[in-house]
Design a protein around this motif. Structure first.
Motif, short mmCIF file in Angstrom:
data_model
loop_
_atom_site.label_atom_id
_atom_site.label_comp_id
_atom_site.label_asym_id
_atom_site.label_seq_id
_atom_site.Cartn_x
_atom_site.Cartn_y
_atom_site.Cartn_z
N PHE A 102 0.87 -1.17 0.00
CA PHE A 102 0.00 0.00 0.00
C PHE A 102 0.90 1.22 0.00
CE2 PHE A 102 -3.34 -2.86 1.02
CZ PHE A 102 -4.55 -2.20 0.81
N GLU A 103 0.60 2.17 -0.88
CA GLU A 103 1.44 3.35 -1.01
C GLU A 103 0.59 4.60 -1.23
OE1 GLU A 103 4.48 3.97 -0.55
OE2 GLU A 103 5.39 1.98 -0.45
N ASN A 104 1.16 5.75 -0.89
CA ASN A 104 0.54 7.01 -1.29
C ASN A 104 0.54 7.11 -2.81
OD1 ASN A 104 0.33 7.62 1.38
ND2 ASN A 104 1.88 9.20 1.40
N ILE A 105 -0.48 7.72 -3.35
CA ILE A 105 -0.57 7.90 -4.80
C ILE A 105 -0.75 9.38 -5.13
CG2 ILE A 105 -1.42 5.58 -5.33
CD1 ILE A 105 -4.26 6.75 -5.34
N ARG A 106 -0.34 9.71 -6.35
CA ARG A 106 -0.40 11.09 -6.82
C ARG A 106 -1.54 11.24 -7.81
NH1 ARG A 106 3.76 14.48 -6.66
NH2 ARG A 106 3.51 16.48 -7.75
N PRO A 107 -2.47 12.17 -7.59
CA PRO A 107 -3.50 12.43 -8.60
C PRO A 107 -2.87 12.84 -9.92
CG PRO A 107 -4.10 13.43 -6.50
CD PRO A 107 -2.68 12.95 -6.36
N LYS A 108 -3.63 12.69 -11.01
CA LYS A 108 -3.09 12.94 -12.35
C LYS A 108 -2.90 14.42 -12.65
CE LYS A 108 -4.98 8.79 -14.59
NZ LYS A 108 -5.82 8.28 -15.69
N THR A 109 -3.69 15.28 -12.01
CA THR A 109 -3.67 16.70 -12.34
C THR A 109 -3.39 17.55 -11.10
OG1 THR A 109 -6.04 16.97 -11.93
CG2 THR A 109 -5.37 16.31 -14.17
N GLU B 114 -5.17 20.03 -10.22
CA GLU B 114 -6.46 20.22 -9.56
C GLU B 114 -6.80 19.01 -8.71
OE1 GLU B 114 -10.18 21.97 -8.49
OE2 GLU B 114 -8.19 22.70 -9.08
N GLY B 115 -6.46 17.83 -9.22
CA GLY B 115 -6.69 16.62 -8.43
C GLY B 115 -5.90 16.63 -7.13
N ILE B 116 -4.68 17.13 -7.19
CA ILE B 116 -3.85 17.25 -5.98
C ILE B 116 -4.51 18.21 -4.99
CG2 ILE B 116 -1.64 18.07 -5.08
CD1 ILE B 116 -0.35 17.03 -7.67
N ARG B 117 -5.00 19.33 -5.51
CA ARG B 117 -5.65 20.31 -4.64
C ARG B 117 -6.88 19.71 -3.96
NH1 ARG B 117 -9.78 23.35 -3.97
NH2 ARG B 117 -10.81 22.57 -5.85
N VAL B 118 -7.68 18.99 -4.75
CA VAL B 118 -8.91 18.41 -4.21
C VAL B 118 -8.60 17.36 -3.14
CG1 VAL B 118 -10.89 16.94 -4.77
CG2 VAL B 118 -10.31 18.88 -6.24
N VAL B 119 -7.63 16.48 -3.40
CA VAL B 119 -7.36 15.42 -2.43
C VAL B 119 -6.75 16.00 -1.16
CG1 VAL B 119 -4.99 14.72 -3.06
CG2 VAL B 119 -6.62 13.01 -2.30
N LYS B 120 -5.96 17.04 -1.28
CA LYS B 120 -5.42 17.69 -0.08
C LYS B 120 -6.55 18.30 0.75
CE LYS B 120 -0.68 18.90 -1.42
NZ LYS B 120 0.26 20.03 -1.67
N GLU B 121 -7.51 18.92 0.07
CA GLU B 121 -8.64 19.51 0.78
C GLU B 121 -9.48 18.43 1.46
OE1 GLU B 121 -10.89 22.77 2.15
OE2 GLU B 121 -8.92 22.64 1.20
N TRP C 33 -7.05 -1.91 -4.41
CA TRP C 33 -7.67 -0.97 -3.47
C TRP C 33 -7.21 0.44 -3.83
CZ3 TRP C 33 -11.04 -0.81 0.69
CH2 TRP C 33 -11.00 0.34 1.47
N MET C 34 -8.14 1.40 -3.77
CA MET C 34 -7.74 2.79 -3.95
C MET C 34 -8.69 3.69 -3.19
SD MET C 34 -6.73 4.87 -7.44
CE MET C 34 -8.37 4.98 -8.13
N SER C 35 -8.12 4.66 -2.47
CA SER C 35 -8.95 5.60 -1.73
C SER C 35 -8.20 6.92 -1.60
CB SER C 35 -9.28 5.05 -0.34
OG SER C 35 -8.11 4.81 0.40
N TYR C 36 -8.62 7.90 -2.37
CA TYR C 36 -8.10 9.26 -2.25
C TYR C 36 -6.59 9.34 -2.47
CZ TYR C 36 -12.81 9.92 -0.65
OH TYR C 36 -14.16 9.92 -0.59
#
Length: 229
Positions: free
Chosen positions: A150-157, A159-166, A217-220
């Motif tokens: 299990f690892e941290n994942i990086r959003p593709k965009t 904006e995706g990074i901003r949303v997941v941080k929020e 498995w994937m979550s945020y």
């Protein structure tokens, strides 16, 4: 406050109490790992948990797998001491290695784990270090053995990074963490831990040599992968 004694954002003694307030669905990572091992291997003989932390995963696994022997490894002496205490009634099926990074683990040619797990263990590594560490896990594993990470994942965009941080910020605030602590945690992104995209994880695992690589498995901001050698 005493300095941290491991690579996470928590002191070892606070880890079990605080990790669930930091990462959404964290307990599910362990539960789904156990379910996947049961699905593929039923009852493995030898299981190496690297980056074992305080031993929570193995503490669950010993209740589910009656004959499996477990090897625990972690870079932090304090984490290993807590794991040793947590698993003090399981010494006959337990071997705790000296503190070490995954890339430095050596078990000998005659000891090949059926399962290797690395749960939130390698996201502090650079690209080169992650490649080296994944190859070490592959080499340690027996043929047809299972590697679960299990690892941290990086959003593709961006904006995706901003949303997941929020999202993570709101989650942590609702769990009772103060805003300064939450903001300091989010500042670690790309500074203290280095998430890569799901596709990059899969590519790395395939290039390492695993014949089966699957996202399960994937979550945020986290994902789980199982691989078969």
């Amino acid at each position: 406050m005493p300095a941290k004694d491991n690579s996470s954002s928590h002191r070892s003694e606070d880890y079990d109490l605080q990790i669930g307030d930091t990462i959404p669905y964290y307990e599910s990572f362990h539960d789904e790992t156990l379910n996947m091992v049961k699905t593929i291997l039923k009852e493995p003989k030898i299981w190496l948990d690297t980056g074992c932390g305080t031993g929570t995963l193995v503490n669950k696994a010993v209740q589910e797998f009656d004959t499996t022997s477990f090897i625990l490894s972690d870079p932090s002496p304090e984490m290993l001491n807590l794991a040793r205490e947590k698993l003090s009634n399981q010494t006959k099926r337990l071997r705790i290695l000296n503190p070490n990074e995954t890339s430095n683990i050596s078990l000998g040619n005659d000891l090949k784990p059926d399962v290797i797990t690395a749960i939130q263990a390698h996201h502090y590594l650079s690209k080169e270090e992650r490649t080296e560490t994944t190859k070490v896990c592959y080499d340690l594993l027996r043929d047809d053995g299972v590697y679960i990470t299990f690892e941290n994942i990086r959003p593709k965009t961006e904006e995706g990074i901003r949303v997941v941080k929020e999202y993570v910020k709101n989650y942590q605030l609702k769990r009772g963490r103060d805003e300064e602590t939450v903001n300091n945690f989010l500042k670690r992104f790309d500074v203290e831990f280095f998430p890569i995209k799901v596709e990059e994880h899969i590519s790395l695992l395939e290039k390492t040599g695993f014949k089966v690589v699957e996202l399960f498995w994937m979550s945020y901001m986290q994902a789980g992968f199982y691989c078969i050698k």
